[in-house]
Design a protein around this motif. Structure first.
Motif, PDB file in Angstrom:
ATOM      1  N   VAL A 223      34.522 -26.550 -22.518  1.00  0.00           N
ATOM      2  CA  VAL A 223      34.702 -28.068 -22.378  1.00  0.00           C
ATOM      3  C   VAL A 223      34.314 -28.697 -24.350  1.00  0.00           C
ATOM      4  O   VAL A 223      34.099 -28.093 -25.450  1.00  0.00           O
ATOM      5  CB  VAL A 223      33.681 -28.467 -21.844  1.00  0.00           C
ATOM      6  N   VAL A 224      34.801 -29.883 -24.312  1.00  0.00           N
ATOM      7  CA  VAL A 224      34.380 -31.031 -25.043  1.00  0.00           C
ATOM      8  C   VAL A 224      33.581 -31.645 -24.542  1.00  0.00           C
ATOM      9  O   VAL A 224      34.065 -32.362 -24.435  1.00  0.00           O
ATOM     10  CB  VAL A 224      35.312 -31.121 -25.887  1.00  0.00           C
ATOM     11  N   TYR A 225      31.976 -31.835 -25.536  1.00  0.00           N
ATOM     12  CA  TYR A 225      30.894 -32.750 -24.508  1.00  0.00           C
ATOM     13  C   TYR A 225      31.341 -34.085 -25.076  1.00  0.00           C
ATOM     14  O   TYR A 225      31.650 -34.395 -26.437  1.00  0.00           O
ATOM     15  CB  TYR A 225      29.776 -32.375 -24.735  1.00  0.00           C
TER      16      TYR A 225
ATOM     17  N   ASP B 106      23.029 -26.283 -18.878  1.00  0.00           N
ATOM     18  CA  ASP B 106      23.965 -27.346 -18.560  1.00  0.00           C
ATOM     19  C   ASP B 106      24.044 -27.174 -16.994  1.00  0.00           C
ATOM     20  O   ASP B 106      24.025 -28.673 -16.054  1.00  0.00           O
ATOM     21  CB  ASP B 106      24.903 -28.551 -19.226  1.00  0.00           C
ATOM     22  N   VAL B 107      25.168 -26.295 -17.357  1.00  0.00           N
ATOM     23  CA  VAL B 107      25.337 -26.314 -15.458  1.00  0.00           C
ATOM     24  C   VAL B 107      25.040 -26.417 -14.184  1.00  0.00           C
ATOM     25  O   VAL B 107      24.888 -26.776 -13.265  1.00  0.00           O
ATOM     26  CB  VAL B 107      26.749 -25.929 -15.416  1.00  0.00           C
ATOM     27  N   ALA B 108      23.707 -25.569 -14.837  1.00  0.00           N
ATOM     28  CA  ALA B 108      22.267 -24.758 -14.417  1.00  0.00           C
ATOM     29  C   ALA B 108      21.195 -25.738 -13.839  1.00  0.00           C
ATOM     30  O   ALA B 108      21.056 -26.115 -12.503  1.00  0.00           O
ATOM     31  CB  ALA B 108      22.312 -23.626 -14.456  1.00  0.00           C
ATOM     32  N   ALA B 109      21.481 -27.148 -14.770  1.00  0.00           N
ATOM     33  CA  ALA B 109      20.655 -28.131 -14.626  1.00  0.00           C
ATOM     34  C   ALA B 109      20.863 -29.326 -13.380  1.00  0.00           C
ATOM     35  O   ALA B 109      21.241 -29.463 -12.788  1.00  0.00           O
ATOM     36  CB  ALA B 109      20.184 -29.015 -15.924  1.00  0.00           C
ATOM     37  N   PHE B 110      22.131 -29.261 -13.814  1.00  0.00           N
ATOM     38  CA  PHE B 110      23.378 -29.913 -12.145  1.00  0.00           C
ATOM     39  C   PHE B 110      23.509 -29.186 -11.672  1.00  0.00           C
ATOM     40  O   PHE B 110      23.038 -30.371 -10.887  1.00  0.00           O
ATOM     41  CB  PHE B 110      24.590 -30.491 -13.207  1.00  0.00           C
ATOM     42  N   LEU B 111      23.113 -28.121 -11.551  1.00  0.00           N
ATOM     43  CA  LEU B 111      23.054 -27.638  -9.604  1.00  0.00           C
ATOM     44  C   LEU B 111      21.760 -27.470  -9.698  1.00  0.00           C
ATOM     45  O   LEU B 111      21.714 -27.359  -8.078  1.00  0.00           O
ATOM     46  CB  LEU B 111      23.534 -26.111  -9.993  1.00  0.00           C
ATOM     47  N   MET B 112      20.825 -27.441 -10.282  1.00  0.00           N
ATOM     48  CA  MET B 112      19.403 -28.212  -9.884  1.00  0.00           C
ATOM     49  C   MET B 112      19.555 -29.136  -8.994  1.00  0.00           C
ATOM     50  O   MET B 112      18.776 -29.023  -8.176  1.00  0.00           O
ATOM     51  CB  MET B 112      19.130 -27.570 -11.202  1.00  0.00           C
ATOM     52  N   TRP B 113      19.914 -30.319 -10.055  1.00  0.00           N
ATOM     53  CA  TRP B 113      20.116 -31.196  -9.858  1.00  0.00           C
ATOM     54  C   TRP B 113      20.046 -32.120  -8.023  1.00  0.00           C
ATOM     55  O   TRP B 113      20.159 -32.613  -7.136  1.00  0.00           O
ATOM     56  CB  TRP B 113      21.030 -32.524 -10.025  1.00  0.00           C
ATOM     57  N   ALA B 114      21.995 -30.717  -7.991  1.00  0.00           N
ATOM     58  CA  ALA B 114      22.714 -31.430  -6.379  1.00  0.00           C
ATOM     59  C   ALA B 114      22.170 -30.565  -5.512  1.00  0.00           C
ATOM     60  O   ALA B 114      21.550 -30.772  -4.617  1.00  0.00           O
ATOM     61  CB  ALA B 114      24.136 -30.198  -6.984  1.00  0.00           C
TER      62      ALA B 114
ATOM     63  N   LEU C 153      27.625 -32.519 -15.072  1.00  0.00           N
ATOM     64  CA  LEU C 153      28.667 -32.115 -14.656  1.00  0.00           C
ATOM     65  C   LEU C 153      29.902 -31.798 -15.375  1.00  0.00           C
ATOM     66  O   LEU C 153      31.300 -32.104 -14.330  1.00  0.00           O
ATOM     67  CB  LEU C 153      28.465 -33.816 -14.108  1.00  0.00           C
ATOM     68  N   GLN C 154      30.356 -32.414 -16.150  1.00  0.00           N
ATOM     69  CA  GLN C 154      31.862 -32.237 -16.862  1.00  0.00           C
ATOM     70  C   GLN C 154      32.108 -30.262 -17.126  1.00  0.00           C
ATOM     71  O   GLN C 154      32.984 -30.449 -16.793  1.00  0.00           O
ATOM     72  CB  GLN C 154      31.290 -32.427 -18.279  1.00  0.00           C
ATOM     73  N   VAL C 155      30.842 -29.669 -16.593  1.00  0.00           N
ATOM     74  CA  VAL C 155      31.245 -27.737 -16.559  1.00  0.00           C
ATOM     75  C   VAL C 155      31.974 -28.222 -15.803  1.00  0.00           C
ATOM     76  O   VAL C 155      32.943 -27.312 -15.435  1.00  0.00           O
ATOM     77  CB  VAL C 155      30.009 -27.426 -17.632  1.00  0.00           C
ATOM     78  N   TYR C 156      31.497 -28.285 -14.681  1.00  0.00           N
ATOM     79  CA  TYR C 156      31.528 -28.143 -12.759  1.00  0.00           C
ATOM     80  C   TYR C 156      32.983 -28.609 -12.337  1.00  0.00           C
ATOM     81  O   TYR C 156      33.570 -28.181 -12.400  1.00  0.00           O
ATOM     82  CB  TYR C 156      30.407 -28.839 -12.440  1.00  0.00           C
ATOM     83  N   THR C 157      33.049 -29.724 -13.366  1.00  0.00           N
ATOM     84  CA  THR C 157      34.318 -30.960 -13.036  1.00  0.00           C
ATOM     85  C   THR C 157      35.437 -29.194 -13.782  1.00  0.00           C
ATOM     86  O   THR C 157      36.373 -29.516 -13.220  1.00  0.00           O
ATOM     87  CB  THR C 157      34.597 -31.473 -13.534  1.00  0.00           C
ATOM     88  N   GLU C 158      35.299 -29.211 -14.835  1.00  0.00           N
ATOM     89  CA  GLU C 158      36.374 -28.774 -15.691  1.00  0.00           C
ATOM     90  C   GLU C 158      36.624 -27.093 -15.193  1.00  0.00           C
ATOM     91  O   GLU C 158      37.454 -26.517 -15.762  1.00  0.00           O
ATOM     92  CB  GLU C 158      36.256 -29.090 -17.316  1.00  0.00           C
TER      93      GLU C 158
END
Length: 266
Positions: A195-197, A211-219, A52-57
């Motif tokens: 990003v700075v996690y 990380d962003v791929a996993a977030f998009l899988m959740w989305a 989510l942080q990668v997506y946001t930033e």
């Protein structure tokens, strides 16, 4: 004033093939080990928060998640107050009785993420699901079933698959990508340490991509764990029912079979 992400605009993530100007021939997709794979897999909440942080930033300046409500972020471990504070960073059309055409207001948890800001930037809500059958005959996803590879692997591989080679076609700069299998009009969005996690994880290129791929899988599949649980329960129930029906059949027909075996021959 609408919050913008300069880095997002400079390095927009254009994952859909429709935005490409040169078709790929099918490249190498890395089989990453995501925690949600397999019948008993589940989402890694820490990874989803990093995604989510990668997506946001990085991504949200151009790409939307129009099918994802902000309140769903509570499933990632955020409190209601944190979700409200996060949603206020986005603006949605104001449909209030006194609103004028074009008016916007800060989003609230019941709102959905805004759509894509650019016409050629695909919405990412269902991206991982749409790419799940990217290999296999006629898009049947056979490789995903057998090898456990799907849309999340494809997205992560694309984000980490740039070679650095460029070419110009019809005045457009195209970028070579090993996972895509050719050149397309998506500049490299992730470089490592973008990003700075918040949890201290080292933000390498592959880490951010996964990380962003996993977030998009959740989305795309927010109820994945619930569906797996329901599926496993159904399989166990059907298996038990099959055994009971078999034993019942044996018991009901045993006397008949016994009489036939002992009947005198004519």
């Amino acid at each position: 004033m609408k919050k913008t992400f300069i880095l997002s605009a400079a390095t927009a993530v254009t994952l859909a093939a429709g935005s490409a100007f040169a078709a790929g021939t099918g490249g190498h997709v890395t089989d990453y080990a995501f925690s949600f794979e397999g019948p008993f897999g589940s989402y890694d909440q820490d990874q989803l928060q990093r995604g989510l942080q990668v997506y946001t930033e990085i991504c949200s300046g151009c790409h939307g998640l129009q099918y994802v409500p902000f309140r769903a972020l509570e499933d990632l471990g955020y409190t209601d107050a944190e979700v409200r504070a996060y949603a206020e960073n986005f603006f949605v059309p104001d449909t209030g009785p006194e609103a004028l055409p074009g008016d916007e207001r800060p989003a609230i948890p019941t709102d959905y993420f805004p759509g894509s800001a650019l016409s050629n930037a695909p919405d990412l809500s269902l991206m991982a699901k749409a790419r799940a059958g990217f290999h296999g005959p006629a898009g049947t996803g056979i490789s995903q079933l057998v090898n456990g590879m799907g849309g999340a692997e494809y997205i992560a591989s694309v984000l980490a698959g740039y070679t650095g080679e460029e070419q110009e076609q019809a005045g457009v700069i195209l970028y070579e990508n090993e996972a895509y299998g050719g050149y397309f009009a998506m500049s490299q969005p992730l470089w490592g340490d973008d990003v700075v996690y918040a949890d201290g994880t080292e933000a390498t290129l592959e880490q951010q991509a996964q990380d962003v791929a996993a977030f998009l899988m959740w989305a795309a599949e927010p109820k994945l764990e619930a569906r797996k649980t329901a599926g496993i329960t159904a399989v166990l129930f059907l298996g038990l029912l099959t055994v009971l029906l078999y034993l019942s059949n044996k018991k009901l027909w045993a006397p008949v079979k016994h009489r036939k075996e002992n009947a005198p021959a004519e």
